[in-house]
Design an enzyme around this catalytic site. Structure first.
Site, mmCIF file in Angstrom:
data_model
loop_
_atom_site.group_PDB
_atom_site.id
_atom_site.type_symbol
_atom_site.label_atom_id
_atom_site.label_comp_id
_atom_site.label_asym_id
_atom_site.label_seq_id
_atom_site.Cartn_x
_atom_site.Cartn_y
_atom_site.Cartn_z
ATOM 1 N N SER A 9 1.008 -1.294 0.367
ATOM 2 C CA SER A 9 -0.253 0.367 0.117
ATOM 3 C C SER A 9 0.888 0.973 -0.392
ATOM 4 O O SER A 9 1.564 1.608 0.736
ATOM 5 C CB SER A 9 -0.952 -0.074 1.528
ATOM 6 O OG SER A 9 -1.869 -1.247 1.283
ATOM 7 N N ALA A 237 7.917 -1.920 10.974
ATOM 8 C CA ALA A 237 6.226 -1.181 10.147
ATOM 9 C C ALA A 237 6.647 0.120 10.536
ATOM 10 O O ALA A 237 6.993 0.960 10.928
ATOM 11 C CB ALA A 237 5.513 -1.461 11.421
ATOM 12 N N LYS A 238 6.107 0.759 8.969
ATOM 13 C CA LYS A 238 5.913 1.600 8.593
ATOM 14 C C LYS A 238 5.869 2.901 9.583
ATOM 15 O O LYS A 238 6.492 3.999 9.957
ATOM 16 C CB LYS A 238 4.911 2.645 7.269
ATOM 17 C CG LYS A 238 4.768 1.850 6.363
ATOM 18 C CD LYS A 238 4.197 1.617 5.558
ATOM 19 C CE LYS A 238 4.349 0.834 4.363
ATOM 20 N NZ LYS A 238 2.712 1.090 3.359
ATOM 21 N N ARG A 239 4.588 2.478 10.701
ATOM 22 C CA ARG A 239 3.920 3.867 11.439
ATOM 23 C C ARG A 239 5.189 4.094 12.520
ATOM 24 O O ARG A 239 4.605 4.933 13.142
ATOM 25 C CB ARG A 239 3.136 3.280 11.488
ATOM 26 C CG ARG A 239 2.959 2.052 12.852
ATOM 27 C CD ARG A 239 1.172 1.750 13.149
ATOM 28 N NE ARG A 239 1.356 0.301 14.176
ATOM 29 C CZ ARG A 239 1.442 -1.080 12.788
ATOM 30 N NH1 ARG A 239 1.303 -1.387 12.237
ATOM 31 N NH2 ARG A 239 1.542 -2.291 14.435
#
Length: 276
Positions: A9, A237-239
């Site tokens: 995404s 993780a991206k976050r």
């Protein structure tokens, strides 16, 4: 023919965890003389950034991977709408206006997919002025589908227990489809025969197997691989701002050498692989 896919995404840059997942999917397809697909899952509203999709392609090329690209999710909205309408007309979906805060206030129990929705809106008159998601009536769907089995290349034969996830959201309030619906439809449309993804998504497969039964879709095999963890034991993780592939690429690191190291189980300092 074995057909795998990598489906990122574009809401944040790719990191080492994505690289490992893409390499697993790529190599499983290539070793079998099959196809490796790239699909951009870009229906996350304003969080989806087209420029990141271009960066993803550069990242995969930098790693030495070759792929066939299939249409992005943003081109498939009619497919999602048609499937959701059919499930709604058959009585398998119901609208829900509950907010996350309202659900948490009821102290619901936890299941395989997190908080289990307590069914507050099922059979209730709803305010048409409030935005509504569409949830899957798992009990009704299971009554019509019977026992559901699926095969994982690492975990073997599995029996699906969608009740452990509860009545999950199939169409979000803020998006044309949830991950569950979109990914299930897309994999069928793209002819994916082996779904590769991280072991954290293994519980979601029960819902996907149920949707395949309800929608009359072919059933692939799955391969849920282990996850790369950081020094604190959390998955990349991206976050959490895990270092991006783009930063490594732009710094002049050798992407093909990095891919070879990941294949050999040689990870950068502080990175470990959790078993699937």
């Amino acid at each position: 023919m074995v057909v795998t896919r990598f489906a990122p995404s574009p809401n944040g840059p790719l990191h080492l965890g994505h690289a490992f997942s893409a390499i697993v999917a790529h190599d499983l397809a290539r070793e079998a003389g099959g196809r490796f697909l790239l699909r951009i899952e870009d229906i996350d509203g304003p969080r989806s950034r087209p420029e990141l999709a271009d960066a993803f392609r550069r990242d995969l090329e930098w790693l030495g991977l070759e792929w066939d690209e299939v249409p992005a999710q943003s081109t498939r909205l009619d497919t999602y709408e048609d499937a959701a309408r059919g499930l709604l007309e058959r009585g398998y979906l119901y609208p829900c206006t509950c907010t996350r805060a309202e659900i948490e206030a009821l102290e619901p129990r936890l299941g395989s997919q997190g908080t289990i929705y307590p069914g507050t809106c099922k059979g209730r008159l709803l305010d048409p002025a409030r935005p509504a998601a569409l949830r899957l009536d798992v009990e009704r769907a299971m009554a019509d589908s019977g026992e559901l089995v699926w095969e994982d290349e690492l975990a073997g034969r599995k029996v699906a227990y969608p009740r452990e996830a509860g009545d999950v959201v199939i169409v979000r309030k803020d998006a044309p489809a949830s991950y569950h619906l979109a990914a299930t439809l897309d994999d069928a449309a793209d002819g994916v025969t082996l779904v590769t993804r991280g072991a954290d998504l293994l519980p979601a497969t029960d819902i996907h197997r149920l949707l395949q039964a309800l929608l009359g879709l072919p059933v692939p095999r799955w391969h849920h691989h282990g996850l790369l963890l950081d020094g604190s034991g959390q998955k990349l993780a991206k976050r959490r701002g895990s270092p991006s592939l783009a930063d490594r690429r732009e710094a002049g690191e050798d992407g093909r050498a990095l891919a070879a190291q990941l294949r050999a189980g040689e990870f950068p300092a502080g990175i470990t692989l959790a078993s699937a």
